[in-house]
Design a protein around this motif. Sequence first.
Motif, PDB file in Angstrom:
ATOM      1  N   ASP A 149      37.106-123.849 -98.090  1.00 50.22           N
ATOM      2  CA  ASP A 149      37.014-125.278 -97.784  1.00 50.22           C
ATOM      3  C   ASP A 149      37.819-125.656 -96.536  1.00 50.22           C
ATOM      4  OD1 ASP A 149      35.886-127.730 -98.267  1.00 50.22           O
ATOM      5  OD2 ASP A 149      37.479-128.412 -99.605  1.00 50.22           O
ATOM      6  N   LEU A 150      37.470-125.033 -95.421  1.00 51.74           N
ATOM      7  CA  LEU A 150      38.181-125.252 -94.160  1.00 51.74           C
ATOM      8  C   LEU A 150      37.344-126.075 -93.192  1.00 51.74           C
ATOM      9  CD1 LEU A 150      39.352-121.546 -93.588  1.00 51.74           C
ATOM     10  CD2 LEU A 150      40.601-123.384 -94.771  1.00 51.74           C
ATOM     11  N   PHE A 151      37.996-126.597 -92.177  1.00 53.16           N
ATOM     12  CA  PHE A 151      37.268-127.142 -91.041  1.00 53.16           C
ATOM     13  C   PHE A 151      36.956-126.005 -90.063  1.00 53.16           C
ATOM     14  CE2 PHE A 151      39.462-131.070 -92.415  1.00 53.16           C
ATOM     15  CZ  PHE A 151      38.369-131.915 -92.478  1.00 53.16           C
TER      16      PHE A 151
ATOM     17  N   LYS B  90      40.593-143.958 -85.161  1.00 51.92           N
ATOM     18  CA  LYS B  90      41.870-144.673 -85.137  1.00 51.92           C
ATOM     19  C   LYS B  90      42.775-144.117 -84.032  1.00 51.92           C
ATOM     20  CE  LYS B  90      42.663-144.289 -89.686  1.00 51.92           C
ATOM     21  NZ  LYS B  90      43.367-144.526 -90.974  1.00 51.92           N
ATOM     22  N   PHE B  91      42.734-142.805 -83.831  1.00 53.60           N
ATOM     23  CA  PHE B  91      43.483-142.227 -82.704  1.00 53.60           C
ATOM     24  C   PHE B  91      42.871-142.684 -81.374  1.00 53.60           C
ATOM     25  CE2 PHE B  91      44.521-139.372 -86.206  1.00 53.60           C
ATOM     26  CZ  PHE B  91      45.880-139.195 -86.047  1.00 53.60           C
TER      27      PHE B  91
ATOM     28  N   GLU C 205      34.200-139.236 -92.529  1.00 52.32           N
ATOM     29  CA  GLU C 205      35.616-139.516 -92.744  1.00 52.32           C
ATOM     30  C   GLU C 205      36.445-138.999 -91.566  1.00 52.32           C
ATOM     31  OE1 GLU C 205      37.169-137.727 -96.265  1.00 52.32           O
ATOM     32  OE2 GLU C 205      38.874-139.108 -96.351  1.00 52.32           O
TER      33      GLU C 205
ATOM     34  N   ILE D 185      41.003-134.918 -94.701  1.00 46.83           N
ATOM     35  CA  ILE D 185      41.596-135.333 -93.437  1.00 46.83           C
ATOM     36  C   ILE D 185      43.116-135.282 -93.563  1.00 46.83           C
ATOM     37  CG2 ILE D 185      39.655-136.783 -92.733  1.00 46.83           C
ATOM     38  CD1 ILE D 185      41.580-139.190 -93.535  1.00 46.83           C
ATOM     39  N   SER D 186      43.796-135.467 -92.441  1.00 45.51           N
ATOM     40  CA  SER D 186      45.256-135.351 -92.435  1.00 45.51           C
ATOM     41  C   SER D 186      45.921-136.584 -93.032  1.00 45.51           C
ATOM     42  CB  SER D 186      45.733-135.167 -90.990  1.00 45.51           C
ATOM     43  OG  SER D 186      45.378-136.297 -90.220  1.00 45.51           O
TER      44      SER D 186
ATOM     45  N   ASN E   9      30.845-135.376 -90.146  1.00 44.52           N
ATOM     46  CA  ASN E   9      31.741-135.776 -91.229  1.00 44.52           C
ATOM     47  C   ASN E   9      32.255-137.192 -90.939  1.00 44.52           C
ATOM     48  OD1 ASN E   9      34.202-136.276 -92.683  1.00 44.52           O
ATOM     49  ND2 ASN E   9      34.335-134.092 -93.146  1.00 44.52           N
TER      50      ASN E   9
ATOM     51  N   THR F 177      38.512-141.411 -88.970  1.00 47.07           N
ATOM     52  CA  THR F 177      39.939-141.132 -88.753  1.00 47.07           C
ATOM     53  C   THR F 177      40.220-140.916 -87.271  1.00 47.07           C
ATOM     54  OG1 THR F 177      40.060-140.121 -90.937  1.00 47.07           O
ATOM     55  CG2 THR F 177      41.848-139.608 -89.411  1.00 47.07           C
TER      56      THR F 177
ATOM     57  N   ASN G 137      29.991-131.251 -93.201  1.00 46.01           N
ATOM     58  CA  ASN G 137      31.301-131.879 -93.385  1.00 46.01           C
ATOM     59  C   ASN G 137      32.458-131.012 -92.908  1.00 46.01           C
ATOM     60  OD1 ASN G 137      30.664-134.431 -94.371  1.00 46.01           O
ATOM     61  ND2 ASN G 137      30.201-133.585 -96.400  1.00 46.01           N
ATOM     62  N   HIS G 138      32.156-129.838 -92.392  1.00 47.19           N
ATOM     63  CA  HIS G 138      33.203-128.892 -91.998  1.00 47.19           C
ATOM     64  C   HIS G 138      33.309-128.732 -90.479  1.00 47.19           C
ATOM     65  CE1 HIS G 138      33.618-127.314 -96.185  1.00 47.19           C
ATOM     66  NE2 HIS G 138      32.394-127.789 -96.256  1.00 47.19           N
TER      67      HIS G 138
ATOM     68  N   MET H 184      47.449-143.603 -89.884  1.00 52.89           N
ATOM     69  CA  MET H 184      47.147-144.302 -88.629  1.00 52.89           C
ATOM     70  C   MET H 184      46.621-145.688 -88.955  1.00 52.89           C
ATOM     71  SD  MET H 184      47.693-142.953 -85.575  1.00 52.89           S
ATOM     72  CE  MET H 184      46.470-143.553 -84.393  1.00 52.89           C
TER      73      MET H 184
ATOM     74  N   GLN I 170      44.585-133.659 -84.945  1.00 50.49           N
ATOM     75  CA  GLN I 170      45.384-134.719 -85.568  1.00 50.49           C
ATOM     76  C   GLN I 170      44.657-135.361 -86.746  1.00 50.49           C
ATOM     77  OE1 GLN I 170      45.852-136.895 -81.985  1.00 50.49           O
ATOM     78  NE2 GLN I 170      47.635-135.737 -81.320  1.00 50.49           N
ATOM     79  N   SER I 171      43.341-135.391 -86.681  1.00 52.66           N
ATOM     80  CA  SER I 171      42.580-136.019 -87.764  1.00 52.66           C
ATOM     81  C   SER I 171      42.507-135.131 -88.997  1.00 52.66           C
ATOM     82  CB  SER I 171      41.152-136.330 -87.299  1.00 52.66           C
ATOM     83  OG  SER I 171      41.183-137.160 -86.171  1.00 52.66           O
ATOM     84  N   THR I 172      42.712-133.835 -88.802  1.00 61.78           N
ATOM     85  CA  THR I 172      42.488-132.920 -89.924  1.00 61.78           C
ATOM     86  C   THR I 172      43.747-132.181 -90.380  1.00 61.78           C
ATOM     87  OG1 THR I 172      41.902-131.127 -88.394  1.00 61.78           O
ATOM     88  CG2 THR I 172      40.089-132.491 -89.218  1.00 61.78           C
ATOM     89  N   MET I 173      44.792-132.173 -89.572  1.00 59.95           N
ATOM     90  CA  MET I 173      45.944-131.331 -89.894  1.00 59.95           C
ATOM     91  C   MET I 173      47.265-132.056 -89.760  1.00 59.95           C
ATOM     92  SD  MET I 173      44.758-127.681 -88.290  1.00 59.95           S
ATOM     93  CE  MET I 173      43.413-128.334 -87.293  1.00 59.95           C
TER      94      MET I 173
ATOM     95  N   LYS J 200      44.061-124.843 -92.670  1.00 56.34           N
ATOM     96  CA  LYS J 200      43.157-125.985 -92.718  1.00 56.34           C
ATOM     97  C   LYS J 200      41.907-125.786 -91.871  1.00 56.34           C
ATOM     98  CE  LYS J 200      43.202-129.652 -94.292  1.00 56.34           C
ATOM     99  NZ  LYS J 200      43.841-130.948 -94.147  1.00 56.34           N
TER     100      LYS J 200
END
Lengths: 398, 398
Positions: free
Chosen positions: A196-198, A261-262, A254, B4-5, A252, A258, A226-227, B11, A107-110, A165
Amino acid sequence: MPQISQKGQMMPESPIRKLVPFADAAKARGIKVYHLNIGQPDIETPEIALNAVRNFSGNVVEYSHSAGILSYRKKLCSYYETVGINITPDDIIVGTGASEAILFAMQSTMDEGDEIIIPEPFYANYNGFAINSGIKVVPIPSFIEDGFALPPIAEFEKAITNKTKAILLCNPNNPTGYLYSREELEVVKEIVLKHDLFLISDEVYREFVYDGHEHFSVMNLDGLENHVILIDSVSKRYSACGFRIGAMISRNKEVMSTAMKFAQARLSPPTFGQIAAEAAIDTAESYFVKVMDEYLQRRNIVYQKINAIEGAFCPNPKGAFYAVARLPIDNSDKFCRWMLEEFEFEGATVMMAPATGFYATKGRGMDEVRISYVLNVNDLSKSMDVLKEALKVYPGRK
Amino acid sequence: MPQISQKGQMMPESPIRKLVPFADAAKARGIKVYHLNIGQPDIETPEIALNAVRNFSGNVVEYSHSAGILSYRKKLCSYYETVGINITPDDIIVGTGASEAILFAMQSTMDEGDEIIIPEPFYANYNGFAINSGIKVVPIPSFIEDGFALPPIAEFEKAITNKTKAILLCNPNNPTGYLYSREELEVVKEIVLKHDLFLISDEVYREFVYDGHEHFSVMNLDGLENHVILIDSVSKRYSACGFRIGAMISRNKEVMSTAMKFAQARLSPPTFGQIAAEAAIDTAESYFVKVMDEYLQRRNIVYQKINAIEGAFCPNPKGAFYAVARLPIDNSDKFCRWMLEEFEFEGATVMMAPATGFYATKGRGMDEVRISYVLNVNDLSKSMDVLKEALKVYPGRK
């Protein structure tokens, strides 16, 4: 009557659970069912962890910090140090099992419609988490003939689109027991950097590695800070599935802020489970020596006994406590159900997971089953004998 | 570096958590901070629940059934019977807190772009769960002048579109303390039936009802069996927030079988929490009598002391342990931060939640704060005195 969601309709039923009614019926007929279908180990949870909960001295069981109790996260850092991973408490969000950690990572990345590449066969619940998160799983094939090694780089390149992603690996692998080597992971690193993927790596079976092999964590791939997102859990390490304690780990910042927050929206992970998991980190080395020795014996039984069956083949798993075996059968769903509904040998039968549930590509896994070697050596050995007898008489034998 | 998403960017940060650094700084300066900002009660968790975990006699802490331990779900049915709700174990999925239960309910019934109507102000984390599920919150206004009663039917009708799938109520209400009457719920029923919607009702504060009022559950609205989803939690009832045990309850079989697929993907809710929650059902009546008496005293202090402050107003909450108060201030975010950063009275200050975080409509709640009366009578009384003094000198006083 209002309609349920399309997402809900798309959610797969667990490939294992749909056999449960047939297992229950077999038991009701007085048949002994050997459960090789799930990842619930029979190993005892370390006493030191149980005692931590038994000695709970608080008066109020409060929410913990949303990222997990700080003392637990600090202690986790010391655990990771022992396995060669250097992180700080801020790099960790404790999740309600690896399950929640995977959801946080996705959810944080996609976003809706984004794509994640996963070598198949893969842990079936990744499908559910992906559908839950609105993202599309793009499978790339690995094959039993080479022990389910990493697919060649060309397969990754073929699968990558402008929606890709992330790549998701499970290492050691559930369901195959394959252990990705450092060299294979360096290949993945190049793909990740190029596009540049996770890179999400589920390493919950880190400790379960055999034959002197060593586990190499994606956390130690230089230049991927960062990945990389590491997914972890205490469920298997301490045979503590019911704690529901896992972790999402990343350097990472960021991604972590993120994910927080979830994590804050759901308040906190379970307090008792965290208390037990924190204490579990002090489990004596002798516990693991004994457990690993037990699993090694089990692995050997499965590997030797499957390969001794005519027409059957099983690569030698280097890690985790699963094996995918190829059997001389027409259809693994039918076969696993037949084992429960129609077969018995000396009053017993075996429940396995049809491998079809671990492939996203329709038609793959039809002659394969996943075997979880979570039973003691005697029961496991008997299970293999039962399987051997079953294959002699199965009507759909090839 | 991969991005990030968008979902993650959308959020919201918790309206409470963003003040935490300022509270920490105040404490570092030696100031006593009274926490009226969170729903973490100071009440003791029942001993009978703690002892169940202390007496845990198993050797392996296993996954439970994905819907929750059967004996717990059976016992839950007996609890619900005592509050006039008749259900079977199959109507229950035990969740990791109400948080997970709400996610299951949203995901099972709504897709990306669907809309859910919620009277505002509302529990801020509903926003997070909605964003997480890809759905849109459509707020309809309730007002402090009439104690945050149910908005008139015309407001619901105005908000309904062809995307509307559900109405979400919290009863008794967090943050307002309002208790919806049976008559109000019958009005909601008509809207739900007319537009074929789901009605999701968060009743985690069911037991916290004052002045002889009685809680009426949406589960007892005849003819809504296929529409109603009840959200529950043991967190507040037994002051057991850290158990992380809640429930999603519905008589709609399709909804429940869909939610089960989400539940199976995450394997199971926490085992220790379920053991404690099952035992908690046998908590002696005297515990609740004492707790309710305590909360009633607290509610009275807040109600009386706020309304005694010049320019302040607070409706008398009929339930839960929250009140939304209107204060003579320019901006509640600024005010709550100022309280922590710049104000003290006799070495103490008060942390409250700015009400802006509970409104989806920008600009609403600017002169309101949420007060959680989760402190003992003495501390709470002192907090109110501190607040009174603060309002005398706050530079943004209106």
